[in-house]
Structure formats: structure tokens, C-alpha cells
Scaffold this active site. Structure first.
Site, PDB file in Angstrom:
ATOM      1  N   CYS A 136       0.817  -1.215   0.000  1.00 38.07           N
ATOM      2  CA  CYS A 136       0.000   0.000   0.000  1.00 38.07           C
ATOM      3  C   CYS A 136       0.850   1.264   0.000  1.00 38.07           C
ATOM      4  CB  CYS A 136      -0.998  -0.005   1.149  1.00 38.07           C
ATOM      5  SG  CYS A 136      -0.299  -0.080   2.805  1.00 38.07           S
ATOM      6  N   HIS A 207      -2.921   0.847   6.673  1.00 35.34           N
ATOM      7  CA  HIS A 207      -3.261   0.748   5.259  1.00 35.34           C
ATOM      8  C   HIS A 207      -3.449   2.152   4.709  1.00 35.34           C
ATOM      9  CE1 HIS A 207      -4.620  -0.928   1.544  1.00 35.34           C
ATOM     10  NE2 HIS A 207      -5.829  -0.410   1.634  1.00 35.34           N
ATOM     11  N   HIS A 219      -5.698   1.771  -4.086  1.00 34.45           N
ATOM     12  CA  HIS A 219      -5.026   1.150  -2.942  1.00 34.45           C
ATOM     13  C   HIS A 219      -4.592  -0.262  -3.294  1.00 34.45           C
ATOM     14  CE1 HIS A 219      -8.530  -1.290  -1.002  1.00 34.45           C
ATOM     15  NE2 HIS A 219      -8.818  -1.068  -2.258  1.00 34.45           N
TER      16      HIS A 219
END
Length: 249
Positions: A136, A207, A219
């Protein structure tokens, strides 16, 4: 590489099968030496992780001239992750040796491939997840490089850092990367980095994604392909804060 080096590589790759073998070729006074290394990947049949200690040991031996790894049961073509790691490594020569099961049931070398840095950046959509290479944070870095011409610093991160009880990759480093925290209530702009907390035992954001505008973000979740998603729902519920890049202002 000379025949002695190739024979040492082949022997190591066969011994490690079906794991990916990894090693380094050094040059000491013009003489090649192959140094087998340990593969520390959580899934060593799918990719490799070279320990920093092995790299340092090879540097102590001489000049590192090549990084070698194997593709068990697969062609020697570099994957997107291989090419991305090559760009990051600073090693000009990468070698892949492919292995396969022969007619008599033995494991042997099928083919070899050599490649080097070429400025490669993997497509932002459809990447396979490899922590520290295509994850990420990597997709945030690559979006900024491709869309804004901004090179964000990379930060060392071990797999499962979000469950070690103390690490906080994003909160510890966002200022050094040129971002400011604009908070949960900010009106999102294209390029804002969304920090989310998804099953983190450390209780910190683990994240990140990039807001693309029109209610979508980019993402790359652990174990999934990278892609666009609709912003809202569970993702918005996981949001802990938003970051805005100020480094160029």
C-alpha cells in the site's frame, strides 16, 4: 558468469526447490564467487526476501556484481515485482534461473535470464502484492511519481510490522515524506493519502490509499491485486486521518 559460478548457482537452486533460492555474486580481485543466501519470505515458494545481514556479508567479501534468484517450476522471465526490486536494489545485474521436473523425475535447470534496471514502474492497477515492493505504501509512492513527478522517500518496513506491538509506519514518517495531517473532517482533494486501520494489533493506521476524486481511491490490500475502489462504506469507517502533500509548496 563463468561455468563455476553457474554450477554453484544451479546446485543451490536445486537444493532449495520448491523454494525460491537467492544469492549474490561477488568479485574479489577479479574472481567471481557465488554466495548462497537465506530466503526470508513468508511464502518462499512464491517470492524471495534477502536479509540485510547477507547483503552486508557479501559487501565485506568484495564488490557485489549480481543478484541471483530462482523460479521453481516457472519460466525465467522477471515478474513485475522482480523488475521493481531490481530498480530499488542498486545492483546492475540480476539473474534468474528457472527449474523444472525432468522426464526422469529429477529437478534440473531449464533456462537462464539476465536483466538490469530500466526505469520500470509497474502499472498501478492489477499488481500482485509483495510486501515492501508492491504494497500500500509502494502504490502511494508510485502514484506520486507518475502523476505528480514527486519522488517520495521509501521507508524500511518488515512484513507484519502492524502486529509487532509498537511500529507505526505512517504516523512516524509522514512529515519526513512532505505531508501534513489534515484530519478526518477535511474535504478530500485528489492526491490526499487516506490512512486506514484494518485489523492492526498495534492500534495504528496500517493501510493507505490515494484519493482519485469522484468518490474513488487507489489502494493495494495485503493478498489482493491493486485497484480502484469506491470511497465510503467500510473504507470510510476504517479511516483514521487524511494526509495532504505540502513538500513542493
Amino acid at each position: 558468469m563463468n561455468d563455476t559460478t553457474k554450477a554453484a548457482i544451479a546446485a543451490h537452486a536445486i537444493a532449495e526447490y520448491p523454494r525460491e533460492a537467492v544469492g549474490l555474486v561477488t568479485s574479489v580481485a577479479g574472481v567471481e564467487t557465488y554466495m548462497p543466501c537465506a530466503n526470508w519470505a513468508a511464502t518462499p515458494t512464491e517470492h524471495f526476501v534477502l536479509a540485510g545481514e547477507d547483503y552486508a556479508r557479501a559487501e565485506d567479501m568484495g564488490e557485489i556484481v549480481a543478484l541471483v534468484h530462482s523460479h521453481p517450476g516457472a519460466p525465467p522471465r522477471p515478474s513485475a515485482a522482480d523488475k521493481a526490486m531490481c530498480e530499488q536494489s542498486g545492483i546492475a545485474r540480476w539473474v534468474i534461473v528457472s527449474l523444472g521436473v525432468q522426464a526422469d523425475g529429477s529437478i534440473a535447470v531449464d533456462d537462464w535470464c539476465e536483466f538490469g534496471p530500466s526505469g520500470y514502474i509497474a502499472p498501478l492497477i492489477g499488481r500482485q502484492f509483495v510486501h515492501g515492493v508492491h504494497d500500500c505504501y509502494a502504490i502511494v509512492r508510485d502514484w506520486y511519481r507518475l502523476e505528480r513527478g514527486v519522488v517520495l522517500p521509501d521507508f524500511e518496513r518488515r512484513d507484519d510490522w502492524w502486529d509487532d506491538g509498537h511500529s507505526s509506519l505512517y504516523l512516524d514518517n509522514y512529515r519526513a515524506a512532505g505531508f501534513e495531517d489534515v484530519g478526518l473532517g477535511a474535504e478530500l482533494r485528489v492526491g490526499d493519502v487516506l490512512l486506514m486501520q484494518v485489523r492492526s494489533r498495534n492500534g495504528v493506521p496500517n493501510h493507505a490509499g490515494v484519493y482519485l476524486g469522484d468518490g474513488h481511491f487507489l489502494h493495494h490490500m495485503h493478498g489482493r491485486l491493486s485497484g480502484r475502489a469506491v470511497w465510503g462504506g467500510m473504507w470510510a469507517q476504517c479511516l483514521r486521518t487524511a494526509l495532504r502533500y505540502r513538500g513542493s509548496e
